[in-house]
Design a protein around this motif. Structure first.
Motif, PDB file in Angstrom:
ATOM      1  N   GLY A 177       0.799  -1.218   0.000  1.00 56.63           N
ATOM      2  CA  GLY A 177       0.000   0.000   0.000  1.00 56.63           C
ATOM      3  C   GLY A 177       0.833   1.270   0.000  1.00 56.63           C
ATOM      4  O   GLY A 177       0.324   2.349  -0.328  1.00 56.63           O
ATOM      5  N   ASP A 178       2.091   1.171   0.372  1.00 57.10           N
ATOM      6  CA  ASP A 178       2.959   2.359   0.383  1.00 57.10           C
ATOM      7  C   ASP A 178       3.179   2.874  -1.039  1.00 57.10           C
ATOM      8  O   ASP A 178       3.250   2.087  -1.994  1.00 57.10           O
ATOM      9  CB  ASP A 178       4.331   2.025   0.990  1.00 57.10           C
ATOM     10  CG  ASP A 178       4.293   1.916   2.512  1.00 57.10           C
ATOM     11  OD1 ASP A 178       3.247   2.212   3.102  1.00 57.10           O
ATOM     12  OD2 ASP A 178       5.332   1.528   3.092  1.00 57.10           O
ATOM     13  N   ALA A 179       3.340   4.188  -1.134  1.00 57.49           N
ATOM     14  CA  ALA A 179       3.615   4.802  -2.429  1.00 57.49           C
ATOM     15  C   ALA A 179       5.112   4.777  -2.724  1.00 57.49           C
ATOM     16  O   ALA A 179       5.932   4.846  -1.809  1.00 57.49           O
ATOM     17  CB  ALA A 179       3.124   6.242  -2.437  1.00 57.49           C
ATOM     18  N   ILE A 180       5.442   4.669  -4.007  1.00 57.99           N
ATOM     19  CA  ILE A 180       6.843   4.710  -4.454  1.00 57.99           C
ATOM     20  C   ILE A 180       7.044   6.001  -5.250  1.00 57.99           C
ATOM     21  O   ILE A 180       6.395   6.205  -6.277  1.00 57.99           O
ATOM     22  CB  ILE A 180       7.172   3.495  -5.342  1.00 57.99           C
ATOM     23  CG1 ILE A 180       6.847   2.188  -4.612  1.00 57.99           C
ATOM     24  CG2 ILE A 180       8.640   3.524  -5.763  1.00 57.99           C
ATOM     25  CD1 ILE A 180       6.928   0.948  -5.498  1.00 57.99           C
ATOM     26  N   LEU A 181       7.941   6.859  -4.746  1.00 61.06           N
ATOM     27  CA  LEU A 181       8.228   8.130  -5.411  1.00 61.06           C
ATOM     28  C   LEU A 181       9.673   8.131  -5.903  1.00 61.06           C
ATOM     29  O   LEU A 181      10.528   7.491  -5.311  1.00 61.06           O
ATOM     30  CB  LEU A 181       8.050   9.301  -4.430  1.00 61.06           C
ATOM     31  CG  LEU A 181       6.861   9.269  -3.465  1.00 61.06           C
ATOM     32  CD1 LEU A 181       6.898  10.495  -2.543  1.00 61.06           C
ATOM     33  CD2 LEU A 181       5.544   9.190  -4.228  1.00 61.06           C
ATOM     34  N   VAL A 182       9.920   8.868  -6.977  1.00 60.42           N
ATOM     35  CA  VAL A 182      11.311   9.163  -7.362  1.00 60.42           C
ATOM     36  C   VAL A 182      11.433  10.682  -7.454  1.00 60.42           C
ATOM     37  O   VAL A 182      10.461  11.379  -7.734  1.00 60.42           O
ATOM     38  CB  VAL A 182      11.729   8.505  -8.692  1.00 60.42           C
ATOM     39  CG1 VAL A 182      11.732   6.982  -8.577  1.00 60.42           C
ATOM     40  CG2 VAL A 182      10.841   8.959  -9.846  1.00 60.42           C
TER      41      VAL A 182
END
Lengths: 349, 349
Positions: A177-182
């Motif tokens: 459920g965690d978001a992945i950002l770059v």
């Protein structure tokens, strides 16, 4: 007895001189090199003590230590050189714990015959990167190896930093459920370096993204102390780094190809070279994994920092007993994005 | 789509395998090398987190950081190897500030084709030295360079430590009248390494003195917090190190040849090779400069420690505008003992 007069040695001939074995021998020549080149450039209180250690005050608490060797070829590339890279890379590894970097060390392994002018250029660039970042090089070491036993210069930096109370960022903290950002575009560094390799005859306007990310990280951590994971996708690129994290945290990941920022020129160069930008090294970008509800705030913070203007949410973590990293392609299918298997780009950082 | 089954990779073939470029590439091969070789050997809480940094708690106060590159040839020598040396040398540089070492980092630069069996032997020795010293290797890095661009393996370690309150040891603190002590015999390490060089065809029973001196230093500092200077006479030997200190402190020094402890076998080997043991590297000895009245107590403490049995007072500091280091010879004359001028022993540490 007659005492010899200790003549002041002639200054190093930076323009025409070369490093020789005496510069690593522990005697007068090494002392002169250290004095005229290293101490002159790095110039800070700890180093100026001229001891075998740099000393400084630290608050108590949780500290991190990191190290990285830099064996990049070529030594100079668009947007940086081995010196600035050695500072940025290690500052970033400290920052990826959410820590405030406080000190660096620098170990040089130099091949006999290396031009002093190149050494000066590298050390000057390293000193500038260190001063710009506000993280001093407090101690160093120089070794010289015979011609043919090295490759110009290798630099190994170590760095330490203090973790703010309450911050517990680690690669094993990603949850479904965690978001992945770059923080920006992928692949710039690797392509910039390749553009300089003589054997790869293409020119490009792409600069390395080499940069110190710690001020951006400080702002992110201050706003969201509960960030789960930060990691810089260097060797092996985004794909390998996500696989590392997936394995450590025991989660799967799904990202969307269309959401991963890649500069068109980088994409073009990668197509020419048969490379996948997901596997190409970055030196001024980070991956951030956070609770979904924290993502918009963190994206805002990144985008308001000069090094995070192209920050994007590229996907999310999910349950997967295999810990696969998958990608929804532009074509609409899903594919597994595995670790880098072989070595697509030796000595890119 | 069909998901590939992620087979468990075959374990590394330590006995017959060799390091290749994939082991430095940031992908699966590197992860396997790190897991099966480095983490398995060093095994500590910080490293086991598998992050790009090692994390640990520190008390606040004065901290020191140091680094050293190890490019020794040959890699294995009587009494140690590049792995144990890389731990001892860096622990000692931390200890020479009177500090308690708390953590080490290790950066490996390995030449393609290096036998995995040698790597394992080195890492095992390094891990043992680290455990024996009680100073964990909390973080590391591995780079691989093409065959012919390195020389087997180079290791760069960094170390940090905490200085006890009230201790202010520094190379600029020697004063006229201070006593100069050494913790044991001079030249053992350099001669032990030379004995292994094929081109120098002599055999000797001399072992390197490579050892971690921090427990002896802790006892010395606890008894005499006002020790002025500690330094380990590595590259350049006793002579160059004393010259460094004399210059930093702005004092002269007078030592007596007859008081400098040198093993007869080391003296014999040096005569054979045309070397002066005063310039030969040590890796388990220290120079201590202290107020004359503290000398007997410090000598007692050193002599009651296994690594300081041959400790001796070799001379004293004095006023000298030229900062000369002089020696009263066995013949009764005085001679100036200058810095090492050239390079008598390349890559001895």
């Amino acid at each position: 007895m007659t005492l010899p007069r200790r003549a002041h040695p002639r200054p190093l001939d930076i323009q025409n001189g070369r490093v020789d074995l005496t510069h690593g021998g522990g005697g007068r020549a090494m002392a002169q090199l250290v004095e005229e080149l290293f101490i002159a450039a790095f110039d800070n209180e700890a180093l100026n003590q001229r001891n075998d250690q740099g000393a400084f005050e630290v608050p108590g608490g949780r500290m991190v230590m990191t190290t990285d060797g830099y064996v990049i070829s070529p030594l100079f590339f668009p947007g940086g050189d081995i010196g600035s890279l050695a500072v940025h890379g290690t500052v970033n590894d400290v920052a990826m714990a959410g820590a405030k970097p406080i000190s660096l060390s620098a170990g040089f392994i130099i091949e006999e015959g290396f031009p002093l002018s190149d050494l000066k250029r590298i050390v000057t660039s390293m000193a500038k990167a260190s001063k710009d970042a506000g993280v001093p090089v407090v101690t160093g070491d120089t070794k010289v190896v015979e011609k043919g036993k090295g490759d110009g210069i290798f630099i190994t930096t170590a760095g330490i930093g203090i973790v703010p109370p309450g911050v517990e960022i680690s690669g094993d903290k990603a949850r479904p459920g965690d978001a992945i950002l770059v923080s920006g575009t992928m692949g710039d560094h690797g392509v910039a370096v390749m553009s300089q390799r003589e054997s790869l005859g293409f020119e490009t306007e792409i600069l390395s993204d080499s940069a110190a990310l710690h001020t951006m990280v400080a702002a992110m951590v201050a706003a969201v102390p509960g960030i789960r994971v930060l990691r810089d996708p260097t060797r092996g690129g985004l794909a390998s780094t996500l696989n590392e994290i997936a394995g450590q945290s025991g989660v799967g990941m799904l990202m969307e190809e269309a959401l991963v920022p890649v500069k068109p020129q980088v994409l073009g160069a990668c197509e020419l070279l048969g490379l996948d930008p997901l596997y190409v090294a970055n030196e001024g970008k980070l991956i951030c994994i956070c609770a979904e509800e924290d993502a918009p705030r963190l994206l805002d913070i990144m985008r308001s920092h000069p090094l995070g203007r192209d920050a994007a949410r590229i996907g999310a973590c999910r349950e997967d007993a295999h810990h696969f990293v998958q990608m929804k392609t532009r074509m609409g299918g899903n594919r597994v994005v595995d670790w880098l298997a072989g070595e697509q780009l030796p000595r890119i950082c």
